[in-house]
Each structure stands twice: as C-alpha cells, then as structure tokens.
Scaffold this motif. Structure first.
Motif, short mmCIF file in Angstrom:
data_model
loop_
_atom_site.label_atom_id
_atom_site.label_comp_id
_atom_site.label_asym_id
_atom_site.label_seq_id
_atom_site.Cartn_x
_atom_site.Cartn_y
_atom_site.Cartn_z
N PRO A 18 0.82 -1.21 0.00
CA PRO A 18 0.00 0.00 0.00
C PRO A 18 0.86 1.26 0.00
O PRO A 18 2.02 1.24 0.41
N ILE A 19 0.27 2.34 -0.46
CA ILE A 19 0.90 3.65 -0.35
C ILE A 19 0.51 4.22 1.00
O ILE A 19 -0.66 4.50 1.28
N ILE A 20 1.51 4.40 1.86
CA ILE A 20 1.28 4.89 3.22
C ILE A 20 1.85 6.29 3.35
O ILE A 20 3.07 6.48 3.28
N ASP A 56 2.59 6.88 10.17
CA ASP A 56 2.60 5.70 9.29
C ASP A 56 1.94 4.50 9.98
O ASP A 56 1.17 3.76 9.35
N ALA A 57 2.26 4.30 11.26
CA ALA A 57 1.67 3.17 11.99
C ALA A 57 0.16 3.31 12.08
O ALA A 57 -0.58 2.32 11.95
N GLU A 58 -0.31 4.53 12.29
CA GLU A 58 -1.76 4.74 12.31
C GLU A 58 -2.37 4.42 10.94
O GLU A 58 -3.40 3.74 10.84
N ALA A 59 -1.72 4.93 9.87
CA ALA A 59 -2.24 4.71 8.52
C ALA A 59 -2.24 3.24 8.15
O ALA A 59 -3.20 2.74 7.53
N SER A 84 -2.48 0.75 10.26
CA SER A 84 -3.54 0.14 11.07
C SER A 84 -4.90 0.36 10.43
O SER A 84 -5.71 -0.58 10.32
N ARG A 85 -5.16 1.58 9.99
CA ARG A 85 -6.46 1.88 9.35
C ARG A 85 -6.58 1.14 8.01
O ARG A 85 -7.68 0.69 7.65
N TYR A 86 -5.50 1.02 7.31
CA TYR A 86 -5.51 0.26 6.05
C TYR A 86 -5.90 -1.19 6.30
O TYR A 86 -6.72 -1.76 5.56
N LEU A 87 -5.32 -1.79 7.33
CA LEU A 87 -5.62 -3.19 7.64
C LEU A 87 -7.06 -3.36 8.12
O LEU A 87 -7.72 -4.35 7.80
#
Length: 315
Positions: free
Chosen positions: A5-7, A83-86, A88-91
């Motif tokens: 993914p693009i994060i 990035d870690a938040e993004a 997490s939301r992606y997953l």
C-alpha cells in the motif's frame, strides 16, 4: 501474500500470513529502528497463524521499503507514528474489522506505546516484547553487563575497547551512537544478552541471506535501511522516556520480557509496568530468554497469547 500500500505518500511492504481472513489481525512492529525481522521470526511464529492474520509491516525506509523511499529526510518519530496509524487503518479496511491487535518488539515497543496511546480506538490490545522504557538507562546497564562479562572471561581485548567506546552522552548525535552501537551490540550478542542460547547476529545474518521473501537487492539494501533509520530516529529514542511520556493505556497491555535482556533492561520494564495504568495489564517473565522471548521460548509465549489474549477476547 505481499501487499504494497501507499502509506502517507510512500510505498511500504507488508507480508500477510494466516490461515483465515476471518481471524483477528495482528500488526507486527519490528525492532531496530530499521531492522525488520520477519525472516528471523516468521517460521517460529507460524503456529500463531491459526489464531491471527499476522501482518509483518516493513516500516518506512526499512527492509524492502528502503528502495521505495524517495525522501530520506521524511523519516522522523512523528512520521513513523502517522505511518503506523495509517497502516492500522488500512488493515482495518482491508479485512473489514473494527479493531486489530498490535505486537511491538524492541524499537517496535517504543513506536507501539506511542501509537496505542494516541489511537486506542484502533486496537484490541497491545502486546509488548522487550519493552523500551528509558533507553539511556538501558544503554548504561548494557555497558555494565559487557564490562562484567569481559572481566569474568578475562577478555582483555574487549576491556580495552570498552575504555575507548564508553556510552555516548544523550546529545552526542546519531552518528556517534551508531559507531558505538556497532561495537556494543556485537558484544551483547557474544555474551548472550540478545539471545540466551545463541549469537543472534550470526543466526540473523544466515536467515537474511537465505530469506526467500527478499530479492538480492533487498538484502543489499537491508543495512542501508538500518543505518538510515538509526541516524534519523536514535536522537528521539535516547531522549524520550516512555515511562514518563506514556503512563496510561486505555486498552489491555501484555508485557513479555526475557530476564537476561541486555538491550532493553528487564528491571526498567518491570518498574515501568508496575507504575503504569491500563484497562488491563499483565507482565510475563521468561527466565530462560533475553531480548527475543517470543522466539526463544515460543511454546510458552504461544500458550499465553492463546489462553490469555486470544481466547479471553473471543469469550
């Protein structure tokens, strides 16, 4: 399965392993900074794939994500949190779940503590392996450990180098710390303060060289990513005391710590745990492990996760 993914504007790699996408998602935050360890832990952790869909995220500038990083100056502590938040939301969106689990190891616990404090609504629980607290005190403890071991073993060469390579000051800068850590961490591994039964560096090098998930270029880039990440993030690590910054968790937290850990010292993690406030908290000591209890004592780690984390959450 590998996902890219693009994060936050940067392509990053996630290896996804599991037996059923209906299982809860576990985001694995690797250590370092900048040293993904999926090639080291994935085979050992495979039985957990019956319980979770495990997502091994290679963070910005690290491992396979190194080659995709265009702006090397974009690596910062705040960027890693975002990035870690993004991720997490992606997953959450990808697997259609309301919350996920997060497991941090070493630097991954530093990042993990800050992320779950800021975004508790994203997570079922936080699993910490080798929790970072006050890393400067950990470095002082680790130096003393090497000095004691070298004295006991009459290792005169190491003792001479220890007089030269003393622990840098907090404001010494990342480059000075990187030079010191290159020497110091090797000695910790030799004296079994990384893994209790083996020299982790020799084992990790072999695992990396034979890793099927990495191309030859990825393997060449691995140390570049590690060097870059340490140079960009170490000042924040050594000057941020998690035991002062994160004193409360709004989700359940589970600490797993090896008694012989001389990267993130055991007594510091235990003291931090005793003082913190959490929705639920548990501390598990592994007397036969060092910095990687989830690998060194996997059967006990897996039992705890299955009975205390996964099963209780399902009931």
């Amino acid at each position: 399965m590998t996902d890219t993914p693009i994060i936050n504007g940067n392509k990053q790699y996630i290896l996804i392993e599991g037996e059923s996408q209906e299982n809860p998602v576990l985001l694995y935050l690797h250590g370092g900074p900048g040293t993904p360890d999926l090639f080291f832990v994935k085979d050992t952790l495979k039985p957990l794939e019956k319980l979770f869909t495990i997502c091994y995220w290679e963070q910005r500038g690290a491992g396979r994500s190194y080659a995709a990083l265009e702006d090397k100056n974009s690596i910062s502590l705040e960027q890693m949190i975002m990035d870690a938040e993004a991720v997490s939301r992606y997953l959450l969106q990808k697997f259609g779940q309301e919350k996920i689990y997060v497991l941090g190891q070493s630097w991954g616990t530093f990042l993990g503590s800050l992320v779950v404090q800021r975004y508790p609504e994203l997570y079922h629980a936080y699993l910490s392996v080798g929790q970072v607290t006050n890393q400067y005190l950990s470095e002082l403890e680790s130096y003393n450990f090497i000095n004691e071991q070298a004295t006991l073993r009459k290792d005169s060469g190491v003792l001479r180098k220890l007089k030269k390579w003393t622990v840098p000051s907090k404001d010494a800068g990342a480059k000075a710390w990187f030079r010191y850590l290159n020497f110091q961490r090797w000695q910790v591994a030799r004296y079994r303060g990384s893994m209790r039964q083996k020299n982790i560096f020799l084992l990790a090098i072999w695992k990396l060289l034979t890793c099927k998930e990495y191309t030859f270029a990825d393997k060449l880039n691995y140390m570049k990513g590690s060097t870059l990440s340490v140079n960009r993030l170490w000042d924040a690590i050594i000057n941020t005391n998690i035991n002062e910054v994160v004193t409360e968790y709004q989700i359940p937290v589970y600490f797993f710590h090896g008694e012989h850990d001389h990267h993130t010292y055991y007594e510091g993690a235990k003291d931090y745990f005793e003082k913190l406030s959490a929705l639920k908290k548990r501390f598990y000591t592994f007397p036969d492990a060092a910095h990687f209890p989830h690998v060194e004592c996997f059967e006990e780690f897996e039992r705890i996760v299955r009975e205390e984390v996964w099963r209780r959450d399902k009931s």
